[in-house]
Scaffold this motif. Structure first.
Motif, PDB file in Angstrom:
ATOM      1  N   LEU A  44      22.783  -1.882 -22.888  1.00 24.34           N
ATOM      2  CA  LEU A  44      21.856  -1.691 -21.777  1.00 24.34           C
ATOM      3  C   LEU A  44      22.077  -0.311 -21.166  1.00 24.34           C
ATOM      4  N   LEU A  55      26.410  -5.331 -22.989  1.00 24.79           N
ATOM      5  CA  LEU A  55      25.881  -5.516 -24.342  1.00 24.79           C
ATOM      6  C   LEU A  55      25.078  -6.810 -24.420  1.00 24.79           C
ATOM      7  N   ILE A  56      23.958  -6.764 -25.139  1.00 26.58           N
ATOM      8  CA  ILE A  56      23.224  -8.009 -25.390  1.00 26.58           C
ATOM      9  C   ILE A  56      23.100  -8.219 -26.897  1.00 26.58           C
ATOM     10  N   GLN A  61      18.129 -12.306 -29.686  1.00 27.99           N
ATOM     11  CA  GLN A  61      16.948 -12.111 -28.826  1.00 27.99           C
ATOM     12  C   GLN A  61      15.691 -11.665 -29.576  1.00 27.99           C
TER      13      GLN A  61
ATOM     14  N   LEU B 399      13.418  -8.087 -22.857  1.00 29.48           N
ATOM     15  CA  LEU B 399      14.759  -8.527 -23.247  1.00 29.48           C
ATOM     16  C   LEU B 399      15.448  -9.158 -22.045  1.00 29.48           C
ATOM     17  N   ASP B 400      16.310 -10.115 -22.320  1.00 27.12           N
ATOM     18  CA  ASP B 400      17.067 -10.769 -21.243  1.00 27.12           C
ATOM     19  C   ASP B 400      18.322  -9.950 -20.970  1.00 27.12           C
ATOM     20  N   ARG B 401      18.254  -9.158 -19.906  1.00 27.94           N
ATOM     21  CA  ARG B 401      19.377  -8.275 -19.573  1.00 27.94           C
ATOM     22  C   ARG B 401      20.577  -9.055 -19.033  1.00 27.94           C
ATOM     23  N   ALA B 403      21.769 -11.873 -20.253  1.00 35.95           N
ATOM     24  CA  ALA B 403      22.520 -12.601 -21.292  1.00 35.95           C
ATOM     25  C   ALA B 403      23.523 -11.665 -21.955  1.00 35.95           C
ATOM     26  N   LEU B 404      24.529 -11.238 -21.211  1.00 35.18           N
ATOM     27  CA  LEU B 404      25.507 -10.287 -21.747  1.00 35.18           C
ATOM     28  C   LEU B 404      26.424 -10.969 -22.754  1.00 35.18           C
ATOM     29  N   VAL B 405      26.798 -10.193 -23.767  1.00 31.31           N
ATOM     30  CA  VAL B 405      27.712 -10.694 -24.789  1.00 31.31           C
ATOM     31  C   VAL B 405      29.103 -10.859 -24.179  1.00 31.31           C
ATOM     32  N   THR B 407      32.987 -11.414 -25.244  1.00 32.70           N
ATOM     33  CA  THR B 407      33.844 -11.410 -26.422  1.00 32.70           C
ATOM     34  C   THR B 407      35.253 -11.805 -26.006  1.00 32.70           C
ATOM     35  N   LEU B 409      37.833 -11.143 -27.898  1.00 29.56           N
ATOM     36  CA  LEU B 409      38.806 -10.284 -28.594  1.00 29.56           C
ATOM     37  C   LEU B 409      39.760  -9.619 -27.610  1.00 29.56           C
TER      38      LEU B 409
END
Lengths: 409, 409
Positions: A44, A55-56, A61, B399-401, B403-405, B407, B409
Motif C-alpha cells: 500500500l 501489505l495486502i 483479492q 482493493l481492501d486496504r 485486509a493486511l497480511v 506473517t 515469520l
C-alpha cells in the motif's frame, strides 16, 4: 515441478494514471502463471507503506481473470501511491522486511523517481547479499522517460486532451460572440508531450487547437498576443493550449513573476499558472473576453477516455516486468519501443534498460516535433502520437455556417 | 394534401450543453414529417444571427436520419449561440425578416433568458397581426427552470460530475499521503442542482464526495474547516464539492470578499471562486495540503459522459416543440414532467407552460434535498436525480486496504 523460490511484491508510485492498474493486473496475471512464485503481495502507498509493512494479498483479492479485468478498467492507483525517496538509513529496515516476507521479486511501477527507488533497493540487496529481482514498470503521463519510445499512461491523457480540446473547440466556436478565446492549461512537467497531444482530434485547419505552447520553447508574451489576434481575426475564435510549466523570456514559469497568492506555513509559495497570466494579458491588452480551463487531475486518470492501446500496453509492460524478474533478471526497467507490424503499421515492442538509465533523466520533445514559430506541433509529432491513442477519435457533425440561405423575396 | 403554410426556423441560445443538438435534431426530424412545413431554417448564433439574416438550410444539411443521428451525438450548439436581449427598437427589423423568409414556426432552445426572447417575439408578432407559432425548448445544465421536473442538459452534466467525482475520489484516496484534500468547484448559477449531482456515483459512506456545499445555504468558513477535518481524520482524505456561487455568512459569493485579481477596461471585476478561497483556508488554517479542480466548460458538454436518458429526452423535447408549433400553438415552452411507467419506475412526460412563466424565474433545490447541516444532500435528492443520468455509473474495483497480511515469520 519447480520449488517455490519466494514471494513477489508490487507497488505503485507517483501521480496515478488511467492505466497504472492495468500494469498491476498484467503483472499479477503473469505471476499467477509461474509456480516458483509463492505469495503475490501488493504494497500500500509504495515503499512508504512497505516500510510500515502495509501489505495486502493480491492472489486472494484479484487472483481471478474477472477481477483482473475489473482492475484493468479501474483508473488511478488501486494500491495507493507515495512520493518518497528511500534513504540509506532505511536500508536495514527494508531488508529486514523483505526477508521477513521472503520477497524475492520486487516490481515497482512509476516514473524516474520511482526508478531511482527501485534502483536503490536493487543496490541495497546486492550489497547485503540478499537475492532480489527488482524490475521497474514505466508509468508517467508526462511521457518523459528516456530510453523508450513512449510511456504507459501517455496515450490515455493524450486521448483525453484530444477529445476535450475538440469539445472545447466546438463550444468556443458556438460561443464566439460571447467567449471567443479559450486557453487550456495542461499537465506535463518540463516536457511538452501532453500539451502537444491536444492536436490529435484536429481535422481541419480551422479546428481547435489553433495554438500550442510547450515548455521546450520560451513564450514571448507580445508574440503570443499577436498569435491569438491573428487566429481570432481569421476564424472568429481561438483555442490555445498551454503547458503548465511554459516559461517566459526570463526562463521562469509564466505566472511566477507575480507575487505568490499564498505562502503556507512551510514557506512554500503558491503561484498562478501560465494560463491565468495569459488570460489576463488578452483581456487587458487585446480587450477580448478570454477564459481558461485547467482540467486538473481528471485529465490523467479518466477511464472513459482511456486509450485502448495504452490499456493493453500497460498490461503487457507489467507482464514483461514480472516475467523478467521471475526469469532471474534485476536492476532493469521495462521499455516500450516502436516496431512495425507486417503491414508497416504501428506495433509496440518491449525491451529493458538499466534502472540507472531512467532515474533522474527527462526526455523532452525533439526539435522536429515543434514548428519553427514555436506555437504549434508538426505532422511528425502527429504521426508519432496518433497510434498511441488508438487511432482517430470520433468525429462530430459540423454544420456549414458559410452556406447561408439566399432569398429573392 | 395540406398546403405549405410557411417555413420553420430554429435557434439555440445560452451556454451549450451535451444534448442541445439532440433537441435540434428532434425538432428537425418532427418538422420533416409535416407537409405544411416548407423550408427548415437554422439561425446562426441565435436571434443575434437572425437579425443579420444568418440562416442556413437544415433540410439540406441534416435532412436524413443518419445526419440527424450524427447531430444528436454532437455536443455543444451546432448553430452557435448568443446572449442577446431583443429590444423593442428591433421589432420592425425582426418582423420584416420573419416575413421576408415566410417564417411561421419559430423554435428556440434555451434557458430563462431565451424564454424571454421567445416570449417577446411572440408578443411582437401578435401585436403586428403576423401569424407566428413560437415555442420554447427548455435547455439548461443549471436545472433551474420553473414549471418542470428537470431540464434537458442537466442529466448529462450530472453524469459527468458523478463520474469525475468518483474518479477524483479514488485518485485522492490513492494520493492520501501527498494530496489528501481535494475540492471540486462546479457550475450551477444560483441553484445547487449541479453540485448535488456529484453524489450520484457514491456507493459507500467512505466514498467521495464527502461534503457538498450548494448555493442554497450559506457557508460558514469555520464550520467548513471543521467538516473537512472530521472527514480527513476519519478516512485519511476528503473530497468536497463546492458550487461556484456558494455564499459566505455576508451573503456574497465566497472569494469576492478579496480584491479582484483583474479589472478589465469596462470596469468588470474578475474574482477567484469559492474553491480557491477555501483551499487557501485549509492550507493556512489546517496546515494540510489541498488542491482544487475546476472542470470548466468540459463538464457541461462532454458527449462521452452524456446521459442516454437526457439525450433521448432532449430529442423528444425538440420534437414536441415542433409538433405544438405546427399544430397551431404559440407562446409556450415545453416542460418535462415526472410520470411513472407501468412498473412504477421513472418515466418522462411532456407538457407545456406559458413562456412568461419561465422567463426570469429560478427554481432552486427544495429544503428536503439538502441535509440539516447544509453540507450534503439527502436520499430524496438521489432518488430524484439517479434516473436522469440513466442509472448507476460503472463501478470500479476497490482493493481492501484493511485486509493486511499477517506473517508469523
Amino acid at each position: 515441478m519447480p520449488k517455490i523460490k519466494g514471494n513477489l511484491i508490487i507497488g505503485q508510485s507517483g501521480g496515478a494514471t488511467a492505466v497504472i492498474n492495468s500494469s498491476l493486473a498484467g503483472a499479477v496475471a503473469e505471476a499467477l502463471r509461474h509456480e516458483e512464485v509463492g505469495e503475490i503481495y501488493g504494497m500500500l502507498d509504495g515503499v512508504q507503506g512497505l516500510l510500515q509493512e502495509q501489505l495486502i494479498d493480491l492472489r486472494a483479492q484479484v487472483g481471478t481473470p474477472q477481477k483482473l479485468d475489473e482492475l484493468k478498467h479501474t483508473p488511478s492507483a488501486a494500491l495507493g501511491m507515495c512520493r518518497y525517496k528511500l534513504n540509506d538509513s532505511e536500508r536495514e529496515r527494508i531488508l529486514a522486511i523483505l526477508k521477513k516476507y521472503n520477497i524475492r521479486y520486487f516490481l515497482y511501477a512509476g516514473g524516474n523517481d520511482s526508478a531511482d527507488t527501485c534502483h536503490r533497493l536493487d543496490l541495497m540487496s546486492r550489497e547485503a547479499g540478499y537475492e532480489l529481482h527488482a524490475i521497474g514498470i514505466p508509468k508517467t503521463i508526462d511521457n518523459d522517460l528516456p530510453q523508450m519510445d513512449h510511456c504507459p499512461g501517455y496515450g490515455s491523457i493524450a486521448r483525453f486532451l484530444a477529445i476535450a480540446t475538440q469539445d472545447s473547440g466546438i463550444d468556443s466556436q458556438a460561443a464566439h460572440l460571447v467567449h471567443p478565446i479559450k486557453l487550456i492549461e495542461v499537465m506535463g512537467r518540463n516536457a511538452g508531450w501532453v500539451a502537444a497531444s491536444a492536436v490529435l482530434g484536429k481535422r481541419r485547419e480551422e479546428d481547435a487547437p489553433h495554438l500550442i505552447y510547450t515548455p521546450e520553447r520560451r513564450l514571448d508574451p507580445a508574440r503570443f498576443l499577436q498569435d491569438v489576434q491573428e487566429v481570432y481575426k481569421k476564424y472568429g475564435y481561438c483555442v490555445a493550449v498551454i503547458g503548465e510549466t511554459v516559461r517566459g523570456p526570463d526562463g521562469k514559469t509564466l505566472g511566477t513573476q507575480a507575487e505568490p497568492y499564498l505562502v503556507d506555513s512551510f514557506g512554500h509559495k503558491y503561484y498562478h499558472g501560465p494560463a491565468h497570466y495569459l488570460m489576463g494579458l488578452i483581456i487587458k491588452e487585446l480587450g477580448i473576453t478570454a477564459r481558461y480551463d485547467k482540467p486538473g487531475t481528471i485529465q490523467r486518470m479518466s477511464m472513459l477516455c482511456a486509450s485502448p492501446v495504452d490499456l493493453d500496453e500497460a498490461w503487457e509492460a507489467g507482464a514483461v516486468a514480472a516475467r523478467r524478474a521471475i526469469g532471474g533478471e534485476t536492476g532493469l526497467m521495462v521499455t516500450l519501443l516502436r516496431g512495425q507490424d507486417e503491414n508497416g503499421g504501428y506495433k509496440c515492442e518491449y525491451g529493458v534498460t538499466a534502472l540507472e538509465n531512467i532515474a533522474n533523466t527527462e526526455h523532452k520533445m525533439p526539435v522536429s516535433y515543434i514548428n519553427a514559430a514555436g506555437n504549434f506541433v508538426t505532422q511528425d509529432f502527429i504521426d508519432y502520437a496518433l497510434p498511441l491513442i488508438g487511432g482517430p477519435i470520433p468525429a462530430y457533425l459540423k454544420l456549414d455556417r458559410a452556406a447561408l440561405v439566399k432569398t429573392s423575396l
